[in-house]
Design an enzyme around this catalytic site. Structure first.
Site, PDB file in Angstrom:
ATOM      1  N   GLU A  29       4.495   0.850   9.027  1.00  0.00           N
ATOM      2  CA  GLU A  29       3.785   0.907   7.730  1.00  0.00           C
ATOM      3  C   GLU A  29       4.759   0.702   6.568  1.00  0.00           C
ATOM      4  OE1 GLU A  29       0.441   3.425   7.360  1.00  0.00           O
ATOM      5  OE2 GLU A  29       0.117   3.499   9.523  1.00  0.00           O
TER       6      GLU A  29
HETATM    7  C1  LIG Z   1       5.626   1.519  17.571  1.00  0.00           C
HETATM    8  C2  LIG Z   1       5.144   0.584  16.523  1.00  0.00           C
HETATM    9  C3  LIG Z   1       3.830   0.647  16.104  1.00  0.00           C
HETATM   10  C4  LIG Z   1       3.343  -0.250  15.139  1.00  0.00           C
HETATM   11  N1  LIG Z   1       2.019  -0.230  14.795  1.00  0.00           N
HETATM   12  C5  LIG Z   1       1.537  -1.240  14.030  1.00  0.00           C
HETATM   13  C6  LIG Z   1       0.119  -1.375  13.823  1.00  0.00           C
HETATM   14  O1  LIG Z   1      -0.693  -0.573  14.306  1.00  0.00           O
HETATM   15  N2  LIG Z   1      -0.326  -2.433  13.089  1.00  0.00           N
HETATM   16  C7  LIG Z   1       0.525  -3.355  12.538  1.00  0.00           C
HETATM   17  O2  LIG Z   1       0.046  -4.276  11.895  1.00  0.00           O
HETATM   18  N3  LIG Z   1       1.868  -3.240  12.711  1.00  0.00           N
HETATM   19  C8  LIG Z   1       2.385  -2.223  13.446  1.00  0.00           C
HETATM   20  N4  LIG Z   1       3.738  -2.115  13.661  1.00  0.00           N
HETATM   21  C9  LIG Z   1       4.625  -3.112  13.060  1.00  0.00           C
HETATM   22  C10 LIG Z   1       5.519  -2.557  11.960  1.00  0.00           C
HETATM   23  O3  LIG Z   1       4.761  -2.284  10.822  1.00  0.00           O
HETATM   24  C11 LIG Z   1       6.644  -3.576  11.728  1.00  0.00           C
HETATM   25  O4  LIG Z   1       7.502  -3.505  12.849  1.00  0.00           O
HETATM   26  C12 LIG Z   1       7.412  -3.302  10.443  1.00  0.00           C
HETATM   27  O5  LIG Z   1       6.609  -3.566   9.318  1.00  0.00           O
HETATM   28  C13 LIG Z   1       8.686  -4.146  10.358  1.00  0.00           C
HETATM   29  O6  LIG Z   1       8.437  -5.489  10.627  1.00  0.00           O
HETATM   30  P1  LIG Z   1       9.337  -6.272  11.685  1.00  0.00           P
HETATM   31  O7  LIG Z   1       9.406  -5.466  12.920  1.00  0.00           O
HETATM   32  O8  LIG Z   1       8.866  -7.663  11.778  1.00  0.00           O
HETATM   33  O9  LIG Z   1      10.797  -6.244  11.050  1.00  0.00           O
HETATM   34  P2  LIG Z   1      11.371  -7.319  10.007  1.00  0.00           P
HETATM   35  O10 LIG Z   1      10.402  -7.536   8.916  1.00  0.00           O
HETATM   36  O11 LIG Z   1      11.868  -8.478  10.768  1.00  0.00           O
HETATM   37  O12 LIG Z   1      12.610  -6.506   9.418  1.00  0.00           O
HETATM   38  C14 LIG Z   1      13.872  -6.427  10.085  1.00  0.00           C
HETATM   39  C15 LIG Z   1      14.827  -5.660   9.149  1.00  0.00           C
HETATM   40  O13 LIG Z   1      14.998  -6.405   7.939  1.00  0.00           O
HETATM   41  C16 LIG Z   1      14.665  -5.576   6.828  1.00  0.00           C
HETATM   42  N5  LIG Z   1      14.071  -6.401   5.771  1.00  0.00           N
HETATM   43  C17 LIG Z   1      13.041  -7.291   5.874  1.00  0.00           C
HETATM   44  N6  LIG Z   1      12.755  -7.806   4.688  1.00  0.00           N
HETATM   45  C18 LIG Z   1      13.625  -7.263   3.793  1.00  0.00           C
HETATM   46  C19 LIG Z   1      13.842  -7.391   2.390  1.00  0.00           C
HETATM   47  N7  LIG Z   1      13.078  -8.198   1.623  1.00  0.00           N
HETATM   48  N8  LIG Z   1      14.813  -6.657   1.816  1.00  0.00           N
HETATM   49  C20 LIG Z   1      15.561  -5.805   2.569  1.00  0.00           C
HETATM   50  N9  LIG Z   1      15.427  -5.639   3.885  1.00  0.00           N
HETATM   51  C21 LIG Z   1      14.448  -6.338   4.489  1.00  0.00           C
HETATM   52  C22 LIG Z   1      13.688  -4.548   7.374  1.00  0.00           C
HETATM   53  O14 LIG Z   1      13.629  -3.407   6.562  1.00  0.00           O
HETATM   54  C23 LIG Z   1      14.290  -4.282   8.742  1.00  0.00           C
HETATM   55  O15 LIG Z   1      15.350  -3.384   8.627  1.00  0.00           O
HETATM   56  C24 LIG Z   1       4.238  -1.194  14.566  1.00  0.00           C
HETATM   57  C25 LIG Z   1       5.581  -1.226  14.976  1.00  0.00           C
HETATM   58  C26 LIG Z   1       6.028  -0.386  15.952  1.00  0.00           C
HETATM   59  C27 LIG Z   1       7.464  -0.499  16.403  1.00  0.00           C
END
Ligand SMILES: Cc1cc2nc3c(=O)[nH]c(=O)nc-3n(C[C@H](O)[C@H](O)[C@H](O)COP(=O)(O)OP(=O)(O)OC[C@H]3O[C@@H](n4cnc5c(N)ncnc54)[C@H](O)[C@@H]3O)c2cc1C
Length: 380
Positions: free
Chosen positions: A363
């Protein structure tokens, strides 16, 4: 700010505390180990009204305020964050989204069953290439007149295998960017909708996390939430409230780990005295207690902002950012206070340390919360 709880709020808090001790604690270690979804416990939480807490009674909910909801989230999360995330997603993302933006027909058809806990829901925004950058939706919902045809993949979906109703965000008009995104209600069993394998996770292992695959899924037009192009706004508005629930989850993990560490420090002896009598341990507990109380104030403030009709974007983001940091820090220190016992499963704190990590990721990661906060404080 006065956070004196009403009689009703105190009763709800106690009910959640009792439920956590009597129904979640037994078997929590085994469920975590086996990645077993707490199906029976979720069913009972539905009976207690925990799955549709803020939904009006006429739609099958409990008609309570956000503060009551965070009190319940905190108590459940002290014991089992895998169970509490089901409560958070169903309440803040699915039910709130449908009650606030859904049509009357959608409320009658879906919300009543979701709020009463008869079924649970999932919120599907993230994709393999669209996490923090949620505007990069690759899942498409092509307008075919009376229905949409949905194609694509969603990742990391909480309740992915157990839900019956899925709120799916998808791109209809690429030219319009995020204004061409829609939110659609997809039902389990719709042709072409497949549930991928369950993720093998570090923490909240009892929670049911899956990828979802959409292959030419026909979704009727009446299943679109709001006007054409409202999907991205829907997702952002819904997540702003969702963060308050996750902040409360983080607070609960921190408070649960602290309580276990405090108790242990008064029982475990080293150098002829309880370890709590060593100042290094006592000061750790003092820091933990102080930070948890600060996190609690932020979480309650965000909940009260929502209840009082104020903008809670900033307060919700601050609550999630801080409470999740406190959860991680507190859980690590709770393991340290338990020494070797902290490193094995029987004492619960190692699970809490693993569970705490997710509160800094889902989230909106901590980095994304800082973007929300900085934009808000710098906007004028
Ligand atoms: C157990 C689990 C349950 C989940 N449940 C749901 C769900 O029910 N529904 C749903 O839709 N999603 C869900 N998610 C997804 C979750 O919301 C995402 O994993 C999260 O938003 C991060 O996205 P990402 O994994 O693609 O990481 P990325 O966006 O690839 O980020 C990788 C890293 O880069 C950093 N980063 C990215 N952009 C920037 C920026 N502009 N400035 C600085 N740092 C940045 C991030 O903070 C992170 O540290 C879930 C994830 C997990 C692991």
């Amino acid at each position: 700010m006065d956070f004196t709880l009403s009689e009703e709020q105190l009763m709800i808090q106690q009910a959640a505390k009792d439920f956590a001790q009597n129904e979640l604690l037994p078997g929590v270690i085994e469920r975590d180990d086996a990645q077993k979804f707490p199906a029976e416990q979720v069913r009972k939480m539905g009976e207690l009204g925990f799955l549709g807490m803020m939904v009006k009674e006429e739609y099958g909910g409990s008609g309570l305020d956000t503060l009551s909801y965070v009190l319940v989230m905190e108590e459940l999360s002290k014991v089992d964050a895998s169970a509490s995330v089901v409560v958070s997603v169903n309440n803040s993302l699915v039910c709130w989204g449908l009650e606030t933006f859904g049509s009357e027909a959608q409320k009658q058809k879906y919300l009543t069953r979701l709020a009463s806990g008869e079924i649970i829901g999932a919120f599907c925004l993230s994709e393999p290439e669209a996490g923090s950058d949620a505007t990069s939706q690759k899942t498409t919902a092509i307008d075919m007149g009376d229905h949409y045809v949905v194609n694509g993949t969603k990742n990391w979906i909480t309740n992915g295998g157990t839900a019956e109703v899925y709120l799916v965000i998808a791109q209809t008009d690429v030219e319009k960017g995020h204004k061409g995104i829609n939110a659609l209600i997809v039902e389990k069993g719709m042709e072409g909708f497949e549930i991928g394998p369950k993720e093998n996770k570090l923490g909240i292992r009892g929670s049911d996390t899956h990828s979802l695959l959409f292959n030419d899924v026909k979704v009727p037009k009446e299943n679109r939430i709001g006007e054409d192009g409202f999907g991205f706004k829907f997702a952002m508005k819904t997540l702003a409230g969702g963060r308050i629930g996750i902040a409360a989850q983080a607070l609960g993990i921190a408070a649960g780990a602290y309580e276990l560490a405090r108790k242990y420090s008064k029982e475990r002896k080293a150098f002829g005295t309880e370890i709590a009598n060593h100042q290094a341990i006592a000061f750790k507990l003092a820091d933990m207690h102080t930070k948890i109380q600060a996190a609690r104030h932020l979480v309650y403030e965000a909940a009260c902002d929502k209840d009082n009709g104020k903008d809670y974007t900033l307060s919700g983001a601050m609550a999630k950012l801080y409470a999740s940091e406190v959860a991680m820090e507190t859980a690590v220190e709770a393991v340290q206070i338990h020494g070797g016992n902290g490193f094995v499963k029987d004492y619960h704190v190692e699970r809490m340390m693993r569970d705490a990590k997710i509160t800094q990721i889902y989230e909106g990661t901590s980095e994304i919360q800082k973007i929300v906060i900085s934009r808000s404080i710098l906007k004028d």
